[in-house]
Design an enzyme around this catalytic site. Structure first.
Site, PDB file in Angstrom:
ATOM      1  N   HIS B 112       1.690  -1.494   0.037  1.00 62.21           N
ATOM      2  CA  HIS B 112       0.060   0.262   0.101  1.00 62.21           C
ATOM      3  C   HIS B 112       0.830   1.057   0.104  1.00 62.21           C
ATOM      4  O   HIS B 112       0.641   2.001   0.127  1.00 62.21           O
ATOM      5  CB  HIS B 112      -0.891   0.092   1.757  1.00 62.21           C
ATOM      6  CG  HIS B 112      -2.159  -1.094   0.767  1.00 62.21           C
ATOM      7  ND1 HIS B 112      -2.681  -1.104   0.147  1.00 62.21           N
ATOM      8  CD2 HIS B 112      -2.343  -1.221   1.641  1.00 62.21           C
ATOM      9  CE1 HIS B 112      -3.700  -2.244   0.197  1.00 62.21           C
ATOM     10  NE2 HIS B 112      -3.284  -2.966   1.699  1.00 62.21           N
ATOM     11  N   ASP B 151      -2.756 -10.741  -3.000  1.00 62.37           N
ATOM     12  CA  ASP B 151      -3.105  -9.911  -1.764  1.00 62.37           C
ATOM     13  C   ASP B 151      -4.517  -9.976  -1.876  1.00 62.37           C
ATOM     14  O   ASP B 151      -5.173  -9.101  -2.819  1.00 62.37           O
ATOM     15  CB  ASP B 151      -2.638  -8.660  -1.113  1.00 62.37           C
ATOM     16  CG  ASP B 151      -2.678  -8.617   0.217  1.00 62.37           C
ATOM     17  OD1 ASP B 151      -1.766  -9.215   1.307  1.00 62.37           O
ATOM     18  OD2 ASP B 151      -3.869  -7.890   0.713  1.00 62.37           O
ATOM     19  N   HIS B 153      -6.713  -7.099  -0.605  1.00 67.69           N
ATOM     20  CA  HIS B 153      -7.246  -5.794  -0.930  1.00 67.69           C
ATOM     21  C   HIS B 153      -5.585  -5.603  -2.029  1.00 67.69           C
ATOM     22  O   HIS B 153      -4.441  -6.227  -2.710  1.00 67.69           O
ATOM     23  CB  HIS B 153      -5.664  -5.026   0.531  1.00 67.69           C
ATOM     24  CG  HIS B 153      -6.466  -5.681   1.701  1.00 67.69           C
ATOM     25  ND1 HIS B 153      -5.984  -6.569   2.370  1.00 67.69           N
ATOM     26  CD2 HIS B 153      -7.727  -5.349   2.080  1.00 67.69           C
ATOM     27  CE1 HIS B 153      -6.664  -6.920   3.720  1.00 67.69           C
ATOM     28  NE2 HIS B 153      -7.684  -5.707   3.447  1.00 67.69           N
ATOM     29  N   ASP B 240      -4.608 -12.849   3.008  1.00 67.40           N
ATOM     30  CA  ASP B 240      -5.568 -12.775   3.919  1.00 67.40           C
ATOM     31  C   ASP B 240      -7.134 -13.208   2.773  1.00 67.40           C
ATOM     32  O   ASP B 240      -7.990 -12.850   2.940  1.00 67.40           O
ATOM     33  CB  ASP B 240      -5.853 -11.000   3.963  1.00 67.40           C
ATOM     34  CG  ASP B 240      -5.482 -10.117   3.151  1.00 67.40           C
ATOM     35  OD1 ASP B 240      -4.805 -10.692   2.016  1.00 67.40           O
ATOM     36  OD2 ASP B 240      -5.096  -8.807   3.100  1.00 67.40           O
TER      37      ASP B 240
END
Lengths: 569, 434
Positions: B112, B151, B153, B240
């Site tokens: 991120h 991932d 996200h 995740d």
């Protein structure tokens, strides 16, 4: 007085030590099918003119179990394995009586599949039908929860003469190694028990009523009675004995290397700040890694009797050995012959050496001296390359905290201690090529026996606590009990220390709390659904290899009794 | 004993002495159970699978990747340097051919973190994959690199770092941004004006399981990779997306993740998120390692794994199939968007929110539409903490005109910027204005 005996592959060495003074030393051939005879010969020599009643301790390093495993002269073992998901347990199949019993635990020790009792019964019946009386019982994650292993053990009952339970051998995780360790432990148990009975009888004949200890691969000792429970830990104690000998003769607090040059191989060990480095998880035997704690020793196939070959213009030294060097009546030229040709040493009949080297050199159209020079360079290069890679490997070992990365001190040995038969010959060569100070201890020929005599007990213990689940486990001591939420890292460290001291005391060894080293002490916050529910505590306590006294160097001039035929090697 | 079909280096660095805070998902305990599983399985006893320690990323490693305001030390700690150093070690192993594949199993994560860093976003301070990629280019030349971010996200940080870079293909498979942080990663985000189609987003609906993930991989990712022909494939391997993850809504499994890696064949994998530390990570990480090493992973199963229960509803699968039919066109036939332009400069103006640190950054980016090189890039960034900052980036193939312009801006006095950083790839100069 203490006696140290190292039964090696070719020689059996023994010393008698009074306090810090070496009284006598002896060397005799090892009779691999009658080790007691080798022991007796050594004892006769070192005890001549001495009162055997004054011997309080006798420490023995023996290749008995190592040889039994390597040559396959071992008992059949029923291996009962509880695997579950993950890497297929079939990977670790060992021996002729390997049975998988369905059942499983997860990494927290929670039972996720119950033990299949029908399959267990069938496996045990099969073993019984084939006359198997010695067993190894191992479950994945059993150090977290021994219940499935215990159920199997109970089920075996008196159908087994001996059972090795995985969780009692080591608290460390590693399923495959646990299987191998338990297997070998049960495989050598009966023969070792027979040896130990015979040994005790033979000591009585010498009027020795001393404590008898067996040397372990980590350089420490354990009482003979303990060794009967876990004979496997005595494998590869020979190189460890030499390392302990260095600690007794050349103590230091800096980084050093040890080179033990023999006829066939050279062993290399590294000491960081004077402490010998241990294997990360355990030593391998017969290509199988185990959980047996051991001093890390690298073995390279180069020694005084290493065969010289020339293949397509490339000079090869070792790893084969056909026999002694030509200077001592061998049939093919060896490294020692090359050293003779270069007049770096005057050993045996050097005319034979010159003849052999010249003959080989002629066949390949190179001058003899050049061949000899190439041989020595090749050997020294191989040793120095292995030393470099060992240092690199040790300095790049994994670490798990930021602190360790920031504080890490690279290991940079600047001194080389050389022992073994041809040690003296290599002094200058090694000094020049490695750029290190080379030291050859005066009694290097019996460093192994001195190490055996003077080393003390070692032990290790792994404690894991999970205060969210209210549990603490110390597998090796069979402790699995409840703890309150208030159980802290400090409590855990203290408990580990006192349990280790207590365990050794039970074995007749007294140590103080300061001698216990804590090698891991971690406490992790356990968070579930964003709330702290407890601590996961990991403690590893150990008594590291050390010698009881440093040898007084004044006695260094003592003669090693090698029997009627005096040998240099 | 087991043997790896292809050698694998694993940089396992759990940072057992570092956490964002005591109960934060990014805490000391995160990789503890993964290590227990590895040890019990004897992963490093498999011939060809070796454990390595991380290196440590230097200021230069970070400054050639990011504009760090106010300074490197101001935005990252030792833990971030070592985590990025873990990724660098993975790259070194592969590029020096010490191992065929490498997996940086390190924390904290990085995907991120954007080009400009002013603080922590989504548990990330510096972008560890990007620091690794720039380290590779510095030492081994301008490679073509594909980053596949799996991932859960959206990898908005990595997307931002390589938005204008035609030599880096970034593909993100993630839970649809309408239902999860950071709320971005839609198909129409497909690269800057000079790198069209080199950013690809595959937003998957909640409850996507193994079939859906592998369908997207087969129908979108693999055909695009076959066309792009990268020198290196990197998997940003967040975990995740697992069915047991506490902060997401996907249904991926250890079996599915291992299969994904077997099909993708990444040269390097780097751990990103993943916070089901007991129920997922021990199994998923083991599955990834075995798959990357070419070992049998068929028995790596979570104790509560139930594929029937996890399977996608027919509607979900139909949606994924429709989406995957449309997406490849965005790579093969990208349509230029409506880019704002002032003179020869493409302009982008944005507000960027740093959730962990609660900072809002105002950012204006100017990229020169240069005919002779990839074009100078100027980024003006301001927050209440650091005031006005300026970043100047000169590309690796920078033309003399852009270079001259960049250094004039860098040396200018009293231009109102408190902090100015030069990121000159051509001359390998990564410095702050004195």
């Amino acid at each position: 007085m203490r006696i140290g005996i190292d039964i090696g592959g070719t020689h059996t060495d023994g010393v008698l030590i009074d306090g810090d003074r070496l009284i006598a030393a002896a060397k005799t051939p090892t009779f691999s099918d009658n080790l007691l005879e080798s022991i007796s010969q050594v004892l006769r020599s070192i005890l001549s003119g001495q009162d055997p009643g004054k011997v309080s301790t006798i420490n023995l390093s023996t290749t008995l179990n190592t040889n039994a495993i390597v040559t396959g002269r071992i008992e059949k073992v029923g291996v009962l394995v509880v695997g579950g998901p993950g890497i297929a347990p079939e990977t670790y199949r060992i021996g002729e009586h390997f049975h998988l019993i369905p059942g499983s635990l997860d990494h927290l020790g929670t039972e996720t599949t119950p033990l299949d009792m029908d399959r267990l019964q069938a496996a045990v019946a099969d073993c019984a039908g084939k006359g198997v009386k010695s067993f190894a019982v191992v479950g994945k994650f059993s150090p977290r929860n021994p219940s499935q292993e215990n159920t199997i053990r109970e089920h075996l009952g008196n159908r087994a003469d001996f059972v090795s339970s995985g969780h009692l051998l080591s608290g460390q995780l590693n399923f495959g190694r646990r299987i191998h360790t338990a297997y070998y432990n049960s495989a050598v148990w009966r023969a070792f028990r027979a040896f130990s009975t015979a040994l005790q009888e033979s000591l009585l004949k010498f009027n020795i009523r001393a404590d008898v200890n067996i040397l372990k691969a980590d350089g420490g000792t354990m009482p003979l009675l303990r060794a009967l429970e876990s004979p496997v830990v005595s494998i590869f104690s020979g190189p460890a004995a030499s390392v302990m000998g260095i600690l007794a003769m050349e103590p230091t607090d800096s980084d050093i290397l040890m080179l033990d040059i023999g006829g066939t191989t050279t062993d290399i060990a590294l000491f960081a700040a004077g402490q010998p480095l241990l294997e990360r998880e355990g030593i391998s035997i017969d290509g199988r890694p185990t959980l047996v704690r051991a001093i890390h020793v690298e073995s390279i196939g180069i020694g005084g009797d290493s065969l010289i070959q020339v293949e397509q213009g490339v000079v090869l030294v070792g790893p084969q050995r056909l026999g002694p060097c030509m200077a001592r009546g061998g049939s093919a030229p060896t490294l020692m012959d090359a050293l003779n040709v270069l007049e770096l040493v005057e050993f045996g009949n050097s005319r034979n050496s010159i003849m052999g080297i010249e003959e080989l050199a002629n066949r390949h159209g190179i001058p003899g001296r050049q061949l000899a020079r190439d041989v020595v360079d090749t050997a020294i290069n191989a040793i120095s390359t292995r030393i470099d890679s060992l240092i690199t490997q040790v300095n790049s070992k994994p670490v798990y905290t930021i602190q360790e990365i920031l504080e890490d001190r690279p290991i940079t040995p600047s001194k080389l201690i050389v022992i073994g038969g041809p040690a003296v010959v290599f002094r200058e060569l090694l000094q020049t090529s490695l750029g290190m100070e080379v030291v050859i201890p005066p009694l290097h020929g019996v460093a192994n026996a001195i190490g055996a005599a003077l080393t003390r007990s070692t032990a290790q213990l792994v404690l894991t606590a999970d205060t969210a689940r209210g549990k603490v486990s110390i597998p090796r001591l069979e402790i699995f009990r409840s703890v309150p939420r208030s159980y802290t890292l400090e409590t855990a460290i203290n408990e580990a220390k006192s349990l280790l001291i207590g365990d050794l005391e039970q074995a007749g060894v007294r140590i103080s709390a300061e001698e216990v080293q804590i090698t891991q002490a971690d406490s992790f916050n356990i968070v579930e659904d964003f709330y702290t529910t407890g601590r996961n505590i990991r403690v590893v306590a150990q008594v590291q290899p050390a010698v009881t006294v440093l040898l007084d160097k004044v006695n260094a001039g003592i003669r090693i009794d090698s029997g009627p035929e005096r040998q240099l090697l | 004993m087991l043997k790896a079909k292809s050698s694998l280096g694993v940089i396992f660095f759990p940072a057992y002495d570092w956490a964002i805070s005591e109960t934060h998902p990014e805490r000391e305990e995160r990789l503890l159970y993964t290590q227990d599983q590895f040890r019990e399985e004897g992963l490093f006893d498999i011939e060809g699978i070796t454990e390595y320690r991380p290196l440590r990323a230097t200021d230069q490693d970070i400054l050639r990747t990011h504009f760090c305001f106010p300074s490197v030390d101001g935005i990252c700690t030792e833990s971030h340097r070592i985590s990025a150093g873990g990724a660098i070690q993975a790259a070194r192993l592969v590029l020096e051919r010490e191992t065929q594949h490498a997996f940086a199993l390190v924390r904290p994560p990085g995907h991120h973190a954007m080009k400009v860093v002013q603080g922590n976003r989504g548990f990330c301070n510096i972008n560890i994959e990007a620091v690794m990629v720039e380290w590779i280019r510095e030492h081994y030349g301008q490679k073509r690199i594909a980053i596949v971010d799996t991932d859960c996200h959206h990898g908005d940080g990595t997307q931002d770092v390589y938005w204008h870079d035609p030599d880096v293909l970034f593909i993100s498979l993630h839970q649809d941004g309408r239902t999860l942080y950071p709320g971005s990663g839609f198909p129409n985000e497909n690269g800057g004006p000079r790198a069209l189609g080199r950013t690809m987003n595959i937003p998957l609906p909640p409850n996507t399981s193994d079939e859906g993930y592998l369908h997207a991989l087969e129908q979108v990712v693999l055909p695009i990779l076959a066309d792009f022909k990268p020198d290196l494939v990197i998997n940003s391997a967040g975990q995740d997306n697992h069915y047991s993850d506490p902060i997401t809504n996907m249904c991926f499994s250890a079996q599915g993740y291992a299969r994904l890696n077997e099909m993708l064949k990444p040269d390097i994998a780097v751990l990103e998120g993943g916070y089901s530390i007991k129920g997922a990570l021990p199994y998923v990480n083991l599955g990834i390692c075995l798959a990357m090493a070419g070992c049998d992973y068929s028995a790596v199963l979570e104790p509560d794994f139930n594929p029937e229960q996890l399977r996608e509803e027919p509607d979900t699968m139909n949606y994924i199939k429709r989406l995957c039919r449309q997406l490849p066109d965005l790579y093969f036939y990208p349509k230029p968007g409506a880019y704002e332009k002032e003179g020869r400069y493409f302009i982008r103006e944005r507000d960027i929110y740093y959730d962990t640190d609660n900072i809002t950054e105002k950012q204006r980016e100017e990229l020169k539409d240069c005919d002779d090189c990839s074009g100078i890039r100027i980024i003006k960034s301001s927050t209440h903490r650091t005031g006005s900052c300026l970043g100047i980036e000169l590309p690796w193939n920078c033309c003399p005109a852009c270079e001259k312009e960049g250094y004039e801006r860098f040396k200018r006095k009293n231009d109102g910027f408190q902090i100015v950083q030069m990121l000159d790839r051509k001359n390998k100069q990564y410095v702050y204005r004195p």
